[in-house]
Design a protein around this motif. Structure first.
Motif, PDB file in Angstrom:
ATOM      1  N   LEU A  61       0.818  -1.214   0.000  1.00  0.00           N
ATOM      2  CA  LEU A  61       0.000   0.000   0.000  1.00  0.00           C
ATOM      3  C   LEU A  61       0.852   1.263   0.000  1.00  0.00           C
ATOM      4  O   LEU A  61       0.497   2.258  -0.639  1.00  0.00           O
ATOM      5  CB  LEU A  61      -0.968  -0.009   1.185  1.00  0.00           C
ATOM      6  CG  LEU A  61      -2.111  -1.016   1.088  1.00  0.00           C
ATOM      7  CD1 LEU A  61      -2.914  -1.058   2.387  1.00  0.00           C
ATOM      8  CD2 LEU A  61      -3.004  -0.700  -0.087  1.00  0.00           C
ATOM      9  N   LEU A  64       1.990   1.519  -3.506  1.00  0.00           N
ATOM     10  CA  LEU A  64       0.869   1.925  -4.350  1.00  0.00           C
ATOM     11  C   LEU A  64       0.634   3.427  -4.243  1.00  0.00           C
ATOM     12  O   LEU A  64       0.423   4.109  -5.256  1.00  0.00           O
ATOM     13  CB  LEU A  64      -0.390   1.156  -3.943  1.00  0.00           C
ATOM     14  CG  LEU A  64      -1.648   1.442  -4.750  1.00  0.00           C
ATOM     15  CD1 LEU A  64      -1.495   0.864  -6.148  1.00  0.00           C
ATOM     16  CD2 LEU A  64      -2.855   0.852  -4.052  1.00  0.00           C
ATOM     17  N   LEU A  68       1.120   5.957  -7.254  1.00  0.00           N
ATOM     18  CA  LEU A  68      -0.050   6.729  -7.666  1.00  0.00           C
ATOM     19  C   LEU A  68       0.279   8.213  -7.764  1.00  0.00           C
ATOM     20  O   LEU A  68      -0.106   8.888  -8.723  1.00  0.00           O
ATOM     21  CB  LEU A  68      -1.198   6.503  -6.687  1.00  0.00           C
ATOM     22  CG  LEU A  68      -2.508   7.217  -6.992  1.00  0.00           C
ATOM     23  CD1 LEU A  68      -3.102   6.668  -8.284  1.00  0.00           C
ATOM     24  CD2 LEU A  68      -3.473   7.041  -5.842  1.00  0.00           C
ATOM     25  N   CYS A  82       2.906   2.952 -10.535  1.00  0.00           N
ATOM     26  CA  CYS A  82       2.101   2.382  -9.463  1.00  0.00           C
ATOM     27  C   CYS A  82       2.409   0.898  -9.282  1.00  0.00           C
ATOM     28  O   CYS A  82       2.691   0.435  -8.180  1.00  0.00           O
ATOM     29  CB  CYS A  82       0.634   2.560  -9.818  1.00  0.00           C
ATOM     30  SG  CYS A  82      -0.382   3.171  -8.527  1.00  0.00           S
ATOM     31  N   LEU A  83       2.357   0.184 -10.375  1.00  0.00           N
ATOM     32  CA  LEU A  83       2.591  -1.253 -10.342  1.00  0.00           C
ATOM     33  C   LEU A  83       4.025  -1.578  -9.935  1.00  0.00           C
ATOM     34  O   LEU A  83       4.259  -2.434  -9.079  1.00  0.00           O
ATOM     35  CB  LEU A  83       2.270  -1.864 -11.705  1.00  0.00           C
ATOM     36  CG  LEU A  83       2.391  -3.366 -11.820  1.00  0.00           C
ATOM     37  CD1 LEU A  83       1.346  -4.037 -10.933  1.00  0.00           C
ATOM     38  CD2 LEU A  83       2.226  -3.812 -13.248  1.00  0.00           C
ATOM     39  N   MET A  86       4.744  -0.620  -6.175  1.00  0.00           N
ATOM     40  CA  MET A  86       3.990  -1.498  -5.287  1.00  0.00           C
ATOM     41  C   MET A  86       4.639  -2.884  -5.220  1.00  0.00           C
ATOM     42  O   MET A  86       4.848  -3.428  -4.129  1.00  0.00           O
ATOM     43  CB  MET A  86       2.550  -1.619  -5.759  1.00  0.00           C
ATOM     44  CG  MET A  86       1.695  -2.494  -4.872  1.00  0.00           C
ATOM     45  SD  MET A  86       0.005  -2.658  -5.429  1.00  0.00           S
ATOM     46  CE  MET A  86       0.236  -3.633  -6.899  1.00  0.00           C
TER      47      MET A  86
END
Length: 171
Positions: A61, A64, A68, A82-83, A86
């Motif tokens: 998180l 992420l 983001l 993001c990917l 994370m």
């Protein structure tokens, strides 16, 4: 020592503020130094370093959120940051939970390694595949210097994060 709900909330709010400030420094032109055109990718090492002592879900998180914030500022390749961040935080958390101890150098080497993987994968997918004569030049003139700049800043960030995390975790 188990943290209370209030202490956990304070810790994650501090983490979110740190990531947000580093996102501004990274993504808003003129707020941080560019050395010879190389930029510092603050969010990768910051997310990896902050997620070291966390469980896998929390680490993912954190990554992420950092990804983001980075993806919000890019016009294309939405979701890649993001990917990547994370998954990086998740992998680092699993490694620290099951194989390594969360020491200064494990965090630094892990963050530098994931930064290099980011630079390499991003260059391969989004620069080299699109082709062009300048893709090799771009790697050596922008991506590699940006990696080295980020690697140096990773050590500085970890020096700042270790005492902060120790205080927030009541260790």
């Amino acid at each position: 020592m188990e943290l209370t709900k209030k202490e956990r909330t304070i810790k994650y709010v501090v983490y979110a503020v740190i990531i947000a400030v580093l996102s501004l420094l990274q993504n808003v032109g003129g707020l941080w130094f560019e050395i010879g055109g190389a930029r510092c990718f603050f969010l990768i090492p910051a997310a990896v370093l902050l997620s070291l002592d966390e469980d896998e879900k929390t680490a993912a998180l954190i990554g992420l959120f950092a990804g983001l914030l980075w993806d919000i500022t890019v016009a294309h390749h939405m979701g890649f940051n993001c990917l990547f961040i994370m998954v990086s935080c998740y992998i680092m958390s699993v490694l620290v939970t099951h194989l390594f101890r969360a020491t200064f150098w494990v965090g630094t080497v892990g963050a530098v390694l994931f930064t290099f993987l980011y630079v390499l994968i991003y260059w391969l997918i989004f620069v080299l595949i699109k082709g062009g004569d300048g893709s090799g030049v771009a790697f050596f003139n922008f991506y590699l210097p940006s990696f080295f700049y980020t690697a140096v800043m990773t050590v500085v960030m970890n020096i700042a994060f270790v005492p902060l995390k120790r205080k927030l975790n009541k260790a």
